[in-house]
Design a protein around this motif. Structure first.
Motif, PDB file in Angstrom:
ATOM      1  N   SER A   1     -18.464  11.005   0.040  1.00  0.00           N
ATOM      2  CA  SER A   1     -17.265  10.197   0.207  1.00  0.00           C
ATOM      3  C   SER A   1     -17.644   8.764   0.586  1.00  0.00           C
ATOM      4  CB  SER A   1     -16.364  10.795   1.293  1.00  0.00           C
ATOM      5  OG  SER A   1     -17.033  10.802   2.533  1.00  0.00           O
ATOM      6  N   ALA A   2     -16.768   7.844   0.201  1.00  0.00           N
ATOM      7  CA  ALA A   2     -17.014   6.430   0.479  1.00  0.00           C
ATOM      8  C   ALA A   2     -16.830   6.145   1.963  1.00  0.00           C
ATOM      9  CB  ALA A   2     -16.064   5.575  -0.344  1.00  0.00           C
ATOM     10  N   GLU A   3     -17.514   5.111   2.441  1.00  0.00           N
ATOM     11  CA  GLU A   3     -17.404   4.721   3.847  1.00  0.00           C
ATOM     12  C   GLU A   3     -16.202   3.813   4.090  1.00  0.00           C
ATOM     13  OE1 GLU A   3     -21.310   3.809   5.694  1.00  0.00           O
ATOM     14  OE2 GLU A   3     -22.117   4.300   3.717  1.00  0.00           O
ATOM     15  N   PHE A   4     -15.741   3.144   3.040  1.00  0.00           N
ATOM     16  CA  PHE A   4     -14.517   2.345   3.112  1.00  0.00           C
ATOM     17  C   PHE A   4     -14.017   2.108   1.688  1.00  0.00           C
ATOM     18  CE2 PHE A   4     -18.100  -0.590   2.962  1.00  0.00           C
ATOM     19  CZ  PHE A   4     -17.725  -1.529   2.012  1.00  0.00           C
ATOM     20  N   ASP A   5     -12.723   1.819   1.564  1.00  0.00           N
ATOM     21  CA  ASP A   5     -12.114   1.535   0.269  1.00  0.00           C
ATOM     22  C   ASP A   5     -11.799   0.050   0.157  1.00  0.00           C
ATOM     23  OD1 ASP A   5     -12.128   4.196  -0.496  1.00  0.00           O
ATOM     24  OD2 ASP A   5     -10.106   4.586   0.258  1.00  0.00           O
ATOM     25  N   PHE A   6     -11.883  -0.464  -1.069  1.00  0.00           N
ATOM     26  CA  PHE A   6     -11.535  -1.872  -1.273  1.00  0.00           C
ATOM     27  C   PHE A   6     -10.813  -2.056  -2.596  1.00  0.00           C
ATOM     28  CE2 PHE A   6     -15.875  -1.444  -3.015  1.00  0.00           C
ATOM     29  CZ  PHE A   6     -15.743  -2.022  -4.273  1.00  0.00           C
ATOM     30  N   ILE A   7     -10.108  -3.185  -2.715  1.00  0.00           N
ATOM     31  CA  ILE A   7      -9.501  -3.562  -3.993  1.00  0.00           C
ATOM     32  C   ILE A   7     -10.179  -4.834  -4.487  1.00  0.00           C
ATOM     33  CG2 ILE A   7      -7.315  -2.444  -3.439  1.00  0.00           C
ATOM     34  CD1 ILE A   7      -6.100  -5.273  -3.057  1.00  0.00           C
ATOM     35  N   ASP A   8     -10.237  -4.977  -5.805  1.00  0.00           N
ATOM     36  CA  ASP A   8     -10.997  -6.038  -6.463  1.00  0.00           C
ATOM     37  C   ASP A   8     -10.025  -6.895  -7.276  1.00  0.00           C
ATOM     38  OD1 ASP A   8     -13.188  -7.459  -7.337  1.00  0.00           O
ATOM     39  OD2 ASP A   8     -13.924  -5.926  -8.734  1.00  0.00           O
ATOM     40  N   LEU A   9      -9.600  -8.037  -6.707  1.00  0.00           N
ATOM     41  CA  LEU A   9      -8.620  -8.904  -7.369  1.00  0.00           C
ATOM     42  C   LEU A   9      -9.325 -10.072  -8.057  1.00  0.00           C
ATOM     43  CD1 LEU A   9      -5.911  -9.122  -4.541  1.00  0.00           C
ATOM     44  CD2 LEU A   9      -6.124  -7.416  -6.370  1.00  0.00           C
ATOM     45  N   PHE A  10      -8.756 -10.530  -9.182  1.00  0.00           N
ATOM     46  CA  PHE A  10      -9.398 -11.574  -9.990  1.00  0.00           C
ATOM     47  C   PHE A  10     -10.851 -11.169 -10.206  1.00  0.00           C
ATOM     48  CE2 PHE A  10      -6.372 -13.384  -6.910  1.00  0.00           C
ATOM     49  CZ  PHE A  10      -5.338 -13.706  -7.781  1.00  0.00           C
TER      50      PHE A  10
ATOM     51  N   ASP B   1       3.759  -5.362  -8.549  1.00  0.00           N
ATOM     52  CA  ASP B   1       4.415  -5.036  -7.279  1.00  0.00           C
ATOM     53  C   ASP B   1       3.353  -4.653  -6.244  1.00  0.00           C
ATOM     54  OD1 ASP B   1       5.873  -4.050  -5.164  1.00  0.00           O
ATOM     55  OD2 ASP B   1       7.054  -2.636  -6.342  1.00  0.00           O
ATOM     56  N   GLU B   2       3.289  -5.413  -5.158  1.00  0.00           N
ATOM     57  CA  GLU B   2       2.263  -5.154  -4.134  1.00  0.00           C
ATOM     58  C   GLU B   2       2.393  -3.769  -3.519  1.00  0.00           C
ATOM     59  OE1 GLU B   2       5.403  -7.881  -2.158  1.00  0.00           O
ATOM     60  OE2 GLU B   2       4.465  -7.612  -4.118  1.00  0.00           O
ATOM     61  N   GLU B   3       3.597  -3.207  -3.506  1.00  0.00           N
ATOM     62  CA  GLU B   3       3.790  -1.881  -2.923  1.00  0.00           C
ATOM     63  C   GLU B   3       3.143  -0.788  -3.769  1.00  0.00           C
ATOM     64  OE1 GLU B   3       4.816  -1.473  -0.013  1.00  0.00           O
ATOM     65  OE2 GLU B   3       5.709  -3.438   0.396  1.00  0.00           O
ATOM     66  N   MET B   4       2.837  -1.103  -5.027  1.00  0.00           N
ATOM     67  CA  MET B   4       2.207  -0.134  -5.910  1.00  0.00           C
ATOM     68  C   MET B   4       0.683  -0.118  -5.764  1.00  0.00           C
ATOM     69  SD  MET B   4       4.730   1.273  -7.462  1.00  0.00           S
ATOM     70  CE  MET B   4       3.910   2.123  -8.812  1.00  0.00           C
ATOM     71  N   ILE B   5       0.149  -1.061  -5.013  1.00  0.00           N
ATOM     72  CA  ILE B   5      -1.297  -1.117  -4.802  1.00  0.00           C
ATOM     73  C   ILE B   5      -1.696  -0.075  -3.760  1.00  0.00           C
ATOM     74  CG2 ILE B   5      -3.176  -2.571  -3.930  1.00  0.00           C
ATOM     75  CD1 ILE B   5      -1.681  -4.975  -5.100  1.00  0.00           C
ATOM     76  N   PRO B   6      -2.741   0.704  -4.002  1.00  0.00           N
ATOM     77  CA  PRO B   6      -3.151   1.730  -3.030  1.00  0.00           C
ATOM     78  C   PRO B   6      -3.544   1.112  -1.687  1.00  0.00           C
ATOM     79  CG  PRO B   6      -4.301   2.010  -5.128  1.00  0.00           C
ATOM     80  CD  PRO B   6      -3.609   0.686  -5.198  1.00  0.00           C
ATOM     81  N   ASP B   7      -3.409   1.895  -0.621  1.00  0.00           N
ATOM     82  CA  ASP B   7      -3.907   1.457   0.678  1.00  0.00           C
ATOM     83  C   ASP B   7      -5.413   1.243   0.583  1.00  0.00           C
ATOM     84  OD1 ASP B   7      -1.367   1.665   1.725  1.00  0.00           O
ATOM     85  OD2 ASP B   7      -1.690   3.687   2.531  1.00  0.00           O
ATOM     86  N   HIS B   8      -5.920   0.281   1.356  1.00  0.00           N
ATOM     87  CA  HIS B   8      -7.338  -0.037   1.282  1.00  0.00           C
ATOM     88  C   HIS B   8      -7.789  -0.667   2.592  1.00  0.00           C
ATOM     89  CE1 HIS B   8      -4.920  -3.400  -0.286  1.00  0.00           C
ATOM     90  NE2 HIS B   8      -5.795  -4.179   0.303  1.00  0.00           N
ATOM     91  N   ASP B   9      -9.085  -0.616   2.824  1.00  0.00           N
ATOM     92  CA  ASP B   9      -9.658  -1.203   4.038  1.00  0.00           C
ATOM     93  C   ASP B   9      -9.961  -2.689   3.875  1.00  0.00           C
ATOM     94  OD1 ASP B   9      -9.863   1.326   5.521  1.00  0.00           O
ATOM     95  OD2 ASP B   9     -11.401   1.835   4.038  1.00  0.00           O
ATOM     96  N   VAL B  10     -10.382  -3.075   2.662  1.00  0.00           N
ATOM     97  CA  VAL B  10     -10.822  -4.451   2.436  1.00  0.00           C
ATOM     98  C   VAL B  10     -10.221  -4.983   1.137  1.00  0.00           C
ATOM     99  CG1 VAL B  10     -12.800  -6.024   2.326  1.00  0.00           C
ATOM    100  CG2 VAL B  10     -13.039  -3.824   3.496  1.00  0.00           C
ATOM    101  N   LEU B  11      -9.639  -6.168   1.218  1.00  0.00           N
ATOM    102  CA  LEU B  11      -9.184  -6.878   0.017  1.00  0.00           C
ATOM    103  C   LEU B  11     -10.258  -7.881  -0.375  1.00  0.00           C
ATOM    104  CD1 LEU B  11      -5.728  -8.410  -0.790  1.00  0.00           C
ATOM    105  CD2 LEU B  11      -7.767  -9.873  -0.856  1.00  0.00           C
ATOM    106  N   LEU B  12     -10.678  -7.846  -1.639  1.00  0.00           N
ATOM    107  CA  LEU B  12     -11.685  -8.765  -2.158  1.00  0.00           C
ATOM    108  C   LEU B  12     -11.061  -9.610  -3.260  1.00  0.00           C
ATOM    109  CD1 LEU B  12     -14.618  -6.189  -2.559  1.00  0.00           C
ATOM    110  CD2 LEU B  12     -14.148  -7.675  -0.593  1.00  0.00           C
TER     111      LEU B  12
END
Length: 336
Positions: free
Chosen positions: A2-11, A62-73
């Motif tokens: 399992s991952a140690e943290f989740d993140f999203i990758d924007l742009f 829609d920002e509400e459709m983005i999964p929960d995450h620990d870090v926004l990149l």
């Protein structure tokens, strides 16, 4: 595992920021990139979970459709703030910075996602000029939004990628944590030695495996199509002389194996003038191959380049220096 943290990758571009944070044990749960060619390269290089969303343009999303995450990149688009971008827009009478509605306001899409999802932390990357654009006002607005309106504790620093790759590439890194802690970008460690260009150039001596269409033959020599025509080479030399006569510093950047290159830009596909590799005094210089551009940004040779040279040059010119981001992720990880 399992991952140690989740993140999203924007742009997301071609995923250079993602590589850095995956190296620290993170897992990407959402990606956004609007450019179809960048999406092709990104998809060729990263495996996605079944529930992973790969969105296009983030503006209508829609920002509400983005999964929960620990870090926004987010390496949000820098052209509205870059020196070259501002100069070009001024010459055309076009707005720049936050007045550039197509790109400059994309920072506020980052802000609305931070406000809605409240991740533990974020990392933003942009050009050095962001800190001084419009007399510093642009940066003041960004800092006020992140600190006062969204409540994050901020650390930022301008880092030159030349300590990790043989290229001058100054970029601003902005880190924010929701909880107050003693994180500081002063903990960012630079390597003991600085690399030079010969470490990323094709050796052309048979010691490297052939990679078509970039190299050919028993010695894996660089294809002749990357050598400048005499017409283009003469034009660049004449243009440089005219600029010098006017007192300007503009001109081509001719380098050899023991040098450090100028900044690779997204316009490299046009004439390659900012980084020309010398072939000797009586020979025309050449452009970097796309594989050498990948190495210049810190991507290893397993990175797949599924697009044309023109698109590849644009993509690497817009990318981050991967080992810089790896070091950022390393020092952020203990606080996640």
């Amino acid at each position: 595992m399992s991952a140690e943290f989740d993140f999203i990758d924007l742009f997301a571009g071609i995923g250079g920021i993602r590589q850095g944070f995956e190296s620290a044990g993170g897992s990407c749960v959402f990606t956004s990139e609007w450019n179809e060619f960048s999406r092709k390269t990104y998809s060729a290089n990263y495996k996605e979970r079944n529930d992973h969303i790969f969105a296009g343009d983030i503006v209508p999303y829609d920002e509400e459709m983005i999964p929960d995450h620990d870090v926004l990149l987010a390496g949000f688009p820098c052209q509205p703030f870059s020196i070259a971008g501002v100069s070009k827009k001024n010459s055309l009478g076009r707005p720049h910075g936050f007045e550039c509605t197509t790109q400059g306001t994309l920072f506020f899409d980052v802000a609305r996602i931070l406000a809605a999802k409240k991740p533990k932390a974020f990392m933003l990357e942009n050009v050095k000029n962001l800190a001084s654009h419009n007399g510093g006002h642009t940066f003041q607005v960004i800092m006020h939004t992140l600190e006062k309106e969204l409540g994050y504790h901020i650390s930022w620093r301008i880092i030159d990628g030349r300590y990790f790759v043989p290229q001058h590439r100054e970029r601003i890194i902005i880190i924010g944590f929701r909880e107050d802690n003693d994180f500081s970008l002063n903990d960012f460690k630079l390597p003991d030695r600085q690399p030079v260009l010969k470490e990323i150039l094709h050796p052309e001596d048979g010691s490297e495996k052939v990679e078509q269409p970039y190299t050919f033959g028993d010695m894996a020599r660089v294809h002749s199509k990357y050598t400048l025509s005499s017409n283009l080479w003469n034009y660049l030399k004449e243009y440089s002389e005219r600029q010098k006569a006017k007192g300007n510093g503009f001109g081509y950047g001719l380098v050899s194996g023991n040098d450090v290159a100028r900044t690779l830009s997204a316009r490299y596909y046009k004439d390659g003038s900012e980084i020309l590799i010398s072939r000797g005094t009586n020979a025309n210089p050449r452009r970097l191959t796309p594989r050498e551009c990948a190495r210049l940004m810190g991507f290893d040779d397993s990175f797949i380049i599924p697009v044309s040279d023109t698109q590849a040059y644009r993509q690497f010119g817009n990318s981050v220096v991967v080992p810089v981001i790896k070091e950022v992720a390393r020092i952020m990880k203990p606080y996640l």
